[in-house]
Design a protein around this motif. Sequence first.
Motif, mmCIF file in Angstrom:
data_model
loop_
_atom_site.group_PDB
_atom_site.id
_atom_site.type_symbol
_atom_site.label_atom_id
_atom_site.label_comp_id
_atom_site.label_asym_id
_atom_site.label_seq_id
_atom_site.Cartn_x
_atom_site.Cartn_y
_atom_site.Cartn_z
ATOM 1 N N GLY A 26 39.369 69.731 61.266
ATOM 2 C CA GLY A 26 41.623 68.928 62.032
ATOM 3 C C GLY A 26 41.332 69.143 63.357
ATOM 4 N N TYR A 27 39.836 69.399 64.075
ATOM 5 C CA TYR A 27 39.255 68.241 65.138
ATOM 6 C C TYR A 27 39.045 67.210 65.054
ATOM 7 C CZ TYR A 27 36.598 68.971 69.810
ATOM 8 O OH TYR A 27 36.070 68.659 70.827
ATOM 9 N N TYR A 28 38.409 66.468 64.177
ATOM 10 C CA TYR A 28 37.874 64.800 64.017
ATOM 11 C C TYR A 28 39.420 64.811 63.219
ATOM 12 C CZ TYR A 28 33.467 66.729 65.671
ATOM 13 O OH TYR A 28 32.662 67.458 66.476
ATOM 14 N N SER A 29 39.723 63.792 63.429
ATOM 15 C CA SER A 29 40.522 62.315 63.047
ATOM 16 C C SER A 29 39.558 62.133 61.917
ATOM 17 C CB SER A 29 40.956 61.725 63.377
ATOM 18 O OG SER A 29 40.016 60.939 63.978
ATOM 19 N N GLN A 30 40.469 62.198 60.506
ATOM 20 C CA GLN A 30 39.483 61.488 59.260
ATOM 21 C C GLN A 30 39.064 59.774 59.726
ATOM 22 O OE1 GLN A 30 41.614 61.905 55.454
ATOM 23 N NE2 GLN A 30 40.615 60.094 54.616
ATOM 24 N N SER A 31 39.750 58.659 60.205
ATOM 25 C CA SER A 31 38.688 57.885 60.634
ATOM 26 C C SER A 31 38.016 58.273 61.686
ATOM 27 C CB SER A 31 39.908 56.328 60.807
ATOM 28 O OG SER A 31 40.176 57.446 62.370
ATOM 29 N N TYR A 32 37.836 58.827 61.899
ATOM 30 C CA TYR A 32 36.331 59.186 62.842
ATOM 31 C C TYR A 32 34.921 60.218 61.610
ATOM 32 C CZ TYR A 32 33.388 61.398 66.199
ATOM 33 O OH TYR A 32 32.337 61.962 66.749
ATOM 34 N N LEU A 33 35.746 60.376 60.943
ATOM 35 C CA LEU A 33 34.539 61.388 60.303
ATOM 36 C C LEU A 33 34.128 60.016 59.029
ATOM 37 C CD1 LEU A 33 36.715 64.298 59.619
ATOM 38 C CD2 LEU A 33 33.982 63.743 60.710
ATOM 39 N N GLU A 34 34.774 58.728 59.095
ATOM 40 C CA GLU A 34 34.912 57.789 58.016
ATOM 41 C C GLU A 34 33.263 56.838 58.579
ATOM 42 O OE1 GLU A 34 38.686 57.821 55.366
ATOM 43 O OE2 GLU A 34 38.574 56.376 56.768
ATOM 44 N N ASN A 35 33.988 56.622 60.138
ATOM 45 C CA ASN A 35 32.965 55.572 61.143
ATOM 46 C C ASN A 35 31.883 56.441 60.926
ATOM 47 O OD1 ASN A 35 35.477 53.787 60.703
ATOM 48 N ND2 ASN A 35 36.000 54.807 62.945
ATOM 49 N N ARG A 36 31.284 57.859 61.628
ATOM 50 C CA ARG A 36 30.619 58.766 61.319
ATOM 51 C C ARG A 36 29.445 58.647 59.673
ATOM 52 N NH1 ARG A 36 29.340 60.570 66.512
ATOM 53 N NH2 ARG A 36 30.886 59.306 67.897
ATOM 54 N N ASN A 37 30.307 58.667 59.147
ATOM 55 C CA ASN A 37 29.288 59.084 58.052
ATOM 56 C C ASN A 37 28.986 58.312 56.733
ATOM 57 O OD1 ASN A 37 29.626 61.559 57.461
ATOM 58 N ND2 ASN A 37 31.847 61.374 56.332
ATOM 59 N N ASN A 38 29.628 56.387 57.206
ATOM 60 C CA ASN A 38 29.437 55.471 57.146
ATOM 61 C C ASN A 38 27.720 55.677 57.715
ATOM 62 O OD1 ASN A 38 29.517 53.196 55.103
ATOM 63 N ND2 ASN A 38 29.893 51.849 57.321
ATOM 64 N N VAL A 39 27.771 55.332 59.072
ATOM 65 C CA VAL A 39 26.980 55.300 59.960
ATOM 66 C C VAL A 39 26.010 55.786 59.451
ATOM 67 C CG1 VAL A 39 25.807 54.882 61.799
ATOM 68 C CG2 VAL A 39 27.873 54.243 61.952
ATOM 69 N N TYR A 40 25.597 57.065 58.817
ATOM 70 C CA TYR A 40 25.105 58.017 58.381
ATOM 71 C C TYR A 40 24.430 57.581 56.884
ATOM 72 C CZ TYR A 40 25.921 61.127 63.267
ATOM 73 O OH TYR A 40 26.394 61.405 64.008
ATOM 74 N N VAL A 41 25.356 57.285 56.275
ATOM 75 C CA VAL A 41 24.886 57.478 55.425
ATOM 76 C C VAL A 41 24.225 56.086 54.494
ATOM 77 C CG1 VAL A 41 25.756 56.312 52.897
ATOM 78 C CG2 VAL A 41 26.835 58.503 53.893
ATOM 79 N N ILE A 42 24.422 55.082 55.452
ATOM 80 C CA ILE A 42 23.460 53.691 55.335
ATOM 81 C C ILE A 42 22.006 54.482 56.036
ATOM 82 C CG2 ILE A 42 23.180 51.393 56.812
ATOM 83 C CD1 ILE A 42 26.594 51.512 56.579
ATOM 84 N N GLU A 43 21.907 55.048 56.906
ATOM 85 C CA GLU A 43 20.547 55.321 57.862
ATOM 86 C C GLU A 43 20.293 56.248 56.944
ATOM 87 O OE1 GLU A 43 16.697 54.897 59.477
ATOM 88 O OE2 GLU A 43 18.837 54.143 60.007
ATOM 89 N N PHE A 81 23.975 58.004 67.720
ATOM 90 C CA PHE A 81 24.658 59.052 68.276
ATOM 91 C C PHE A 81 23.500 59.603 68.242
ATOM 92 C CE2 PHE A 81 27.820 56.872 65.004
ATOM 93 C CZ PHE A 81 28.224 55.751 65.548
ATOM 94 N N ILE A 82 23.904 61.309 69.535
ATOM 95 C CA ILE A 82 23.279 62.747 69.728
ATOM 96 C C ILE A 82 24.397 63.460 68.804
ATOM 97 C CG2 ILE A 82 22.492 63.867 70.945
ATOM 98 C CD1 ILE A 82 22.520 62.065 72.886
ATOM 99 N N PRO A 83 23.466 64.537 68.142
ATOM 100 C CA PRO A 83 23.903 65.156 67.074
ATOM 101 C C PRO A 83 24.940 66.056 67.969
ATOM 102 C CG PRO A 83 21.884 64.781 66.480
ATOM 103 C CD PRO A 83 21.997 63.497 67.602
ATOM 104 N N ARG A 84 25.567 67.330 67.951
ATOM 105 C CA ARG A 84 26.377 67.159 68.573
ATOM 106 C C ARG A 84 27.613 68.189 67.757
ATOM 107 N NH1 ARG A 84 27.498 63.318 73.252
ATOM 108 N NH2 ARG A 84 25.913 63.243 74.509
ATOM 109 N N ILE A 85 27.593 69.402 68.515
ATOM 110 C CA ILE A 85 28.366 70.243 68.178
ATOM 111 C C ILE A 85 29.461 70.299 68.903
ATOM 112 C CG2 ILE A 85 27.315 70.940 65.997
ATOM 113 C CD1 ILE A 85 26.900 73.183 68.176
#
Length: 152
Positions: A77-94, A148-152
């Motif tokens: 719930g901290y992140y929106s689903q669209s945020y997660l989808e956008n980041r995941n797309n970048v990470y998966v491509i790489e 993106f710097i992988p922060r928590i």
Amino acid sequence: MKHTFLKIFGILIMVFMMVSSCGGAKESLSISDDEKKAFTQKVGDTINIADTKTEYEIIIIEPGFNFWLNSIAKPEGYYSQSYLENRNNVYVIEWNQRVLQPQVYDPDLYELQIDYSPNIDYGYEVNYKLYNYFIYFQRKYNQRLGPFIPRI
């Protein structure tokens, strides 16, 4: 006129060189003791990521990830689903590009491609856990899968 142009051109080049060389200090990752504990675990975790509304699932076998997810990662719930989808797309491509280049990237880290399409709604839970695995992976193995710097 010609000398004025050369002076201005020379000054512009010097300014450009000064600005481009004045990068900020590189940001290093701050790894907490709890996170180090997760990274050093040897017992394998098996995480089954599935969304009850969809038929998609991901299985992650990584020692320490479940501990890290439950104790270090931001809560659901901290992140929106669209945020997660956008980041995941970048990470998966790489990630997939690295899988295809075992001579350049460690094939023990990048074993299998990830089948992820930005046109499919995998649901929040799948995106949340996949995103957090990418963050865990980058921090544990000191990798960068995107700008993106992988922060928590």
